[in-house]
Write an enzyme that holds these catalytic residues in place. Structure first.
Site, PDB file in Angstrom:
ATOM      1  CG  HIS A   1      -2.236   0.714   0.945  1.00 50.70           C
ATOM      2  ND1 HIS A   1      -2.952   1.357   1.899  1.00 50.70           N
ATOM      3  CD2 HIS A   1      -2.928   0.891  -0.208  1.00 50.70           C
ATOM      4  CE1 HIS A   1      -4.037   1.897   1.378  1.00 50.70           C
ATOM      5  NE2 HIS A   1      -4.042   1.620   0.095  1.00 50.70           N
TER       6      HIS A   1
ATOM      7  CG  HIS B   1      -0.016   0.982  10.070  1.00 50.54           C
ATOM      8  ND1 HIS B   1      -0.719   0.695   8.938  1.00 50.54           N
ATOM      9  CD2 HIS B   1       1.304   0.849   9.720  1.00 50.54           C
ATOM     10  CE1 HIS B   1       0.126   0.424   7.942  1.00 50.54           C
ATOM     11  NE2 HIS B   1       1.362   0.495   8.398  1.00 50.54           N
TER      12      HIS B   1
ATOM     13  CE  LYS C   1      -9.034   9.878  15.156  1.00 48.25           C
ATOM     14  NZ  LYS C   1      -7.617   9.907  14.897  1.00 48.25           N
TER      15      LYS C   1
ATOM     16  CG  MET D   1      -9.590   0.968  16.750  1.00 44.71           C
ATOM     17  SD  MET D   1      -8.305   2.038  16.070  1.00 44.71           S
ATOM     18  CE  MET D   1      -8.127   3.234  17.368  1.00 44.71           C
TER      19      MET D   1
ATOM     20  CG  PHE E   1     -15.169   3.043  10.735  1.00 50.17           C
ATOM     21  CD1 PHE E   1     -16.129   3.045   9.725  1.00 50.17           C
ATOM     22  CD2 PHE E   1     -15.292   2.129  11.773  1.00 50.17           C
ATOM     23  CE1 PHE E   1     -17.194   2.160   9.769  1.00 50.17           C
ATOM     24  CE2 PHE E   1     -16.357   1.239  11.812  1.00 50.17           C
ATOM     25  CZ  PHE E   1     -17.311   1.253  10.812  1.00 50.17           C
TER      26      PHE E   1
ATOM     27  CG  HIS F   1      -6.965   4.965   4.400  1.00 50.14           C
ATOM     28  ND1 HIS F   1      -6.007   5.559   3.621  1.00 50.14           N
ATOM     29  CD2 HIS F   1      -6.521   3.709   4.666  1.00 50.14           C
ATOM     30  CE1 HIS F   1      -5.029   4.696   3.415  1.00 50.14           C
ATOM     31  NE2 HIS F   1      -5.321   3.576   4.043  1.00 50.14           N
TER      32      HIS F   1
ATOM     33  NE  ARG G   1      -6.459  -1.448   1.289  1.00 53.10           N
ATOM     34  CZ  ARG G   1      -5.627  -1.116   2.270  1.00 53.10           C
ATOM     35  NH1 ARG G   1      -4.472  -1.736   2.380  1.00 53.10           N
ATOM     36  NH2 ARG G   1      -5.943  -0.168   3.137  1.00 53.10           N
TER      37      ARG G   1
ATOM     38  CG  ASP H   1      -6.903  -2.898   9.517  1.00 50.58           C
ATOM     39  OD1 ASP H   1      -6.401  -3.902   8.986  1.00 50.58           O
ATOM     40  OD2 ASP H   1      -6.245  -1.904   9.862  1.00 50.58           O
TER      41      ASP H   1
ATOM     42  NE  ARG I   1       1.087  -3.826   3.265  1.00 51.78           N
ATOM     43  CZ  ARG I   1       0.332  -2.804   3.671  1.00 51.78           C
ATOM     44  NH1 ARG I   1       0.907  -1.784   4.275  1.00 51.78           N
ATOM     45  NH2 ARG I   1      -0.975  -2.789   3.466  1.00 51.78           N
TER      46      ARG I   1
ATOM     47  NE  ARG J   1      18.867  14.920  10.325  1.00 51.65           N
ATOM     48  CZ  ARG J   1      18.426  15.871  11.129  1.00 51.65           C
ATOM     49  NH1 ARG J   1      17.286  16.505  10.870  1.00 51.65           N
ATOM     50  NH2 ARG J   1      19.123  16.204  12.185  1.00 51.65           N
TER      51      ARG J   1
HETATM   52  N1  ACO Z   1     -13.123   7.359  14.387  1.00 50.02           N
HETATM   53  C1  ACO Z   1     -13.572   8.561  14.786  1.00 50.02           C
HETATM   54  N2  ACO Z   1     -13.215   9.707  14.197  1.00 50.02           N
HETATM   55  C2  ACO Z   1     -12.367   9.626  13.162  1.00 50.02           C
HETATM   56  C3  ACO Z   1     -11.866   8.408  12.694  1.00 50.02           C
HETATM   57  C4  ACO Z   1     -12.276   7.238  13.349  1.00 50.02           C
HETATM   58  N3  ACO Z   1     -11.829   6.041  12.957  1.00 50.02           N
HETATM   59  N4  ACO Z   1     -11.041   8.624  11.659  1.00 50.02           N
HETATM   60  C5  ACO Z   1     -11.027   9.947  11.480  1.00 50.02           C
HETATM   61  N5  ACO Z   1     -11.810  10.541  12.380  1.00 50.02           N
HETATM   62  C6  ACO Z   1     -12.057  11.962  12.514  1.00 50.02           C
HETATM   63  C7  ACO Z   1     -11.025  12.597  13.425  1.00 50.02           C
HETATM   64  O1  ACO Z   1     -11.400  12.576  14.768  1.00 50.02           O
HETATM   65  C8  ACO Z   1     -10.936  13.977  12.850  1.00 50.02           C
HETATM   66  O2  ACO Z   1     -12.025  14.719  13.303  1.00 50.02           O
HETATM   67  P1  ACO Z   1     -11.830  16.233  13.787  1.00 50.02           P
HETATM   68  O3  ACO Z   1     -11.357  16.968  12.556  1.00 50.02           O
HETATM   69  O4  ACO Z   1     -13.191  16.611  14.250  1.00 50.02           O
HETATM   70  O5  ACO Z   1     -10.794  16.174  14.858  1.00 50.02           O
HETATM   71  C9  ACO Z   1     -11.136  13.772  11.364  1.00 50.02           C
HETATM   72  O6  ACO Z   1     -11.906  12.576  11.246  1.00 50.02           O
HETATM   73  C10 ACO Z   1      -9.821  13.588  10.613  1.00 50.02           C
HETATM   74  O7  ACO Z   1      -9.144  12.495  11.199  1.00 50.02           O
HETATM   75  P2  ACO Z   1      -7.579  12.377  11.337  1.00 50.02           P
HETATM   76  O8  ACO Z   1      -7.247  11.422  12.447  1.00 50.02           O
HETATM   77  O9  ACO Z   1      -6.953  13.737  11.406  1.00 50.02           O
HETATM   78  O10 ACO Z   1      -7.225  11.753   9.954  1.00 50.02           O
HETATM   79  P3  ACO Z   1      -5.900  11.060   9.609  1.00 50.02           P
HETATM   80  O11 ACO Z   1      -5.801  11.074   8.152  1.00 50.02           O
HETATM   81  O12 ACO Z   1      -4.762  11.604  10.377  1.00 50.02           O
HETATM   82  O13 ACO Z   1      -6.152   9.584  10.188  1.00 50.02           O
HETATM   83  C11 ACO Z   1      -6.449   7.344  10.515  1.00 50.02           C
HETATM   84  C12 ACO Z   1      -6.286   8.449   9.476  1.00 50.02           C
HETATM   85  C13 ACO Z   1      -5.274   7.366  11.486  1.00 50.02           C
HETATM   86  C14 ACO Z   1      -6.468   5.988   9.806  1.00 50.02           C
HETATM   87  C15 ACO Z   1      -7.779   7.594  11.283  1.00 50.02           C
HETATM   88  O14 ACO Z   1      -8.850   7.555  10.389  1.00 50.02           O
HETATM   89  C16 ACO Z   1      -7.972   6.593  12.400  1.00 50.02           C
HETATM   90  O15 ACO Z   1      -7.453   6.782  13.503  1.00 50.02           O
HETATM   91  N6  ACO Z   1      -8.706   5.462  12.118  1.00 50.02           N
HETATM   92  C17 ACO Z   1      -8.850   4.424  13.105  1.00 50.02           C
HETATM   93  C18 ACO Z   1      -7.643   3.481  13.050  1.00 50.02           C
HETATM   94  C19 ACO Z   1      -7.650   2.563  11.854  1.00 50.02           C
HETATM   95  O16 ACO Z   1      -8.669   2.014  11.490  1.00 50.02           O
HETATM   96  N7  ACO Z   1      -6.458   2.388  11.260  1.00 50.02           N
HETATM   97  C20 ACO Z   1      -6.282   1.523  10.113  1.00 50.02           C
HETATM   98  C21 ACO Z   1      -5.756   2.291   8.945  1.00 50.02           C
HETATM   99  S1  ACO Z   1      -5.828   1.372   7.439  1.00 50.02           S
HETATM  100  C22 ACO Z   1      -4.722   0.126   7.579  1.00 50.02           C
HETATM  101  O17 ACO Z   1      -3.728   0.182   8.286  1.00 50.02           O
HETATM  102  C23 ACO Z   1      -5.025  -1.136   6.788  1.00 50.02           C
END
Ligand code: ACO
Length: 378
Positions: free
Chosen positions: A193, A228, A261, A263, A265, A267, A276, A318, A343, A362
């Site tokens: 990815h 992640h 958060k 989990m 949900f 990206h 996917r 996930d 992966r 760096r």
């Molecule tokens: N649950 C609740 N709120 C969420 C979620 C979530 N899963 N994802 C995003 N948001 C919200 C944030 O709270 C934020 O809201 P705000 O602006 O009011 O503060 C907004 O959406 C933007 O979210 P960020 O975290 O800034 O977005 P970022 O691009 O940094 O995060 C991430 C992406 C880390 C994947 C995030 O969506 C998350 O934490 N998801 C849950 C963990 C997860 O499922 N990870 C798997 C990734 S995919 C993989 O590895 C196969």
């Protein structure tokens, strides 16, 4: 956080969001068309039409294998499936309080220490190491789950493909064809990815001219985190907490009110849905039907629907992978190690790409601490 001229050395993009740090030929994520291409091929088509072994060849070498190339790769992979004694002893010696990702990380590190070619960075040596690591990891993951259940090691079989043998060594039973297919689809979808956090970690380590095992050990550490790879475990933990579909909306309201958060949900790159997910969801639907677990499918839909309404945030890979691995019989803590076993192909493809056109990674930081001051004389 302060920010100065766009593109200048003072510009800060928290989390490197939106920053293009290098080129790659391994895969292309296109959030606009909601697609993921491995070496030009749409991942959902690969999942439908190719084996994980063929995808591994594609990611490493740039092309799908000819029959002769696949046969040669198969012979090599099957000859390296058995765990070296020291790795078996390590897995059995670690406390079961250790997370399975810590066990995998330790095993990769030990494999590096055992390999006299660990520091040989020639393309041939790197490819050979990548292939061996890929071949042996299922044995590590399987033994770790088995010993936690009080079961003995099951030796690999060289008459089974990668996915079937993985299930065989984990469960010690002839795997059902639908289980093999579902597991193989997940392996293909998880394999690569682009510059995700763990792959970027592997590239950073490689950029210092460190060895492939060090890069993969570090990548395992990065993947462990729940933002992640660790999210696939957290999805199943949330399902256990929720219990049934009728409780999903209320549970979500409470979780969001507590600023949790959710989990599985969201990206960083895809904002209109993870490319996917449809393939993995269809695979989950098959497993749900096969196992007669409509309740799990209903819970999946109820939470996804509530999340779409409340936050407009869609599932990532996930989300369907967690319950699919549960139905396949894996312990929840084993889900992220399964992601590692897939992966590792993408990580090592990137290690080799980084090696071929290396520049030390760096970045800079903007200092916001105490101003220059005198050290007191004591
Ligand atoms: N649950 C609740 N709120 C969420 C979620 C979530 N899963 N994802 C995003 N948001 C919200 C944030 O709270 C934020 O809201 P705000 O602006 O009011 O503060 C907004 O959406 C933007 O979210 P960020 O975290 O800034 O977005 P970022 O691009 O940094 O995060 C991430 C992406 C880390 C994947 C995030 O969506 C998350 O934490 N998801 C849950 C963990 C997860 O499922 N990870 C798997 C990734 S995919 C993989 O590895 C196969």
């Amino acid at each position: 956080m302060s920010s100065t001229a766009a593109g200048g050395p003072g510009e800060i993009r928290k989390g490197l969001a939106g920053v293009v740090v290098d080129v790659t030929s391994v895969s292309k994520v296109d959030p606009e068309s909601n697609s993921l291409l491995y070496r030009g091929y749409p991942v959902q088509d690969l999942a439908e039409r190719t084996s994980f072994e063929e995808v591994a060849h594609l990611l490493w070498h740039g092309e799908l294998p000819t029959p002769a190339q696949l046969a040669a790769q198969t012979v090599t992979e099957r000859s390296h499936r058995a765990l070296p004694d020291a790795v078996r002893d390590l897995v059995l010696s670690l406390p079961t309080t250790a997370h399975p990702m810590d066990v995998v990380r330790s095993a990769v590190s030990l494999l590096g220490a055992l390999d006299p070619t660990a520091d040989d960075t020639s393309p041939e040596a790197e490819q050979a190491k990548a292939g061996r690591l890929w071949a042996v990891l299922p044995g590590v993951v399987a033994l770790d789950q088995r010993r936690r259940r009080g079961l003995d090691l099951v030796e690999p079989r060289d008459d089974l493909g990668y996915a079937a043998n993985f299930l065989w060594t984990t469960f010690g039973e002839e795997p059902a064809p639908e289980a093999v297919r579902a597991f193989e689809v997940s392996m293909v979808l998880y394999a690569e990815h682009s510059f995700n956090a763990s792959t970027f970690t592997a590239r950073v380590v490689t950029s210092t001219l460190s060895d492939l095992y060090s890069a993969v050990t570090a990548a395992v550490g990065a993947l462990k985190g729940p933002l992640h790879g660790g999210a696939n475990e957290a999805v199943m933990e949330a399902f256990a907490e929720i219990g049934s579909a009728d409780r999903a909306a209320a549970w979500l309201d409470d979780a969001l009110a507590a600023r949790r958060k959710i989990m599985g949900f969201g990206h960083r790159v895809y904002k209109h849905g993870d490319s996917r997910v449809p393939t993995m969801k269809a695979t989950l639907d098959d497993l749900v039907a096969h196992h007669g677990r409509a309740d799990l499918g209903e819970l999946y839909d109820a939470l996804a629907d509530a999340m779409a309404v409340r936050k407009g945030i869609l599932p990532n890979l996930d989300y369907p992978a967690g319950p699919a691995y549960h139905l396949l019989g894996f312990d929840t803590q084993t889900f992220t190690p399964l992601f590692v076993a897939s992966r590792v192909v993408g990580w090592t493809a990137h290690v080799m790409e980084q090696r071929a056109a290396n520049a030390l990674i760096r970045p800079l930081s903007e200092y916001v601490g105490a101003p220059r001051r005198e050290v007191p004389r004591r």
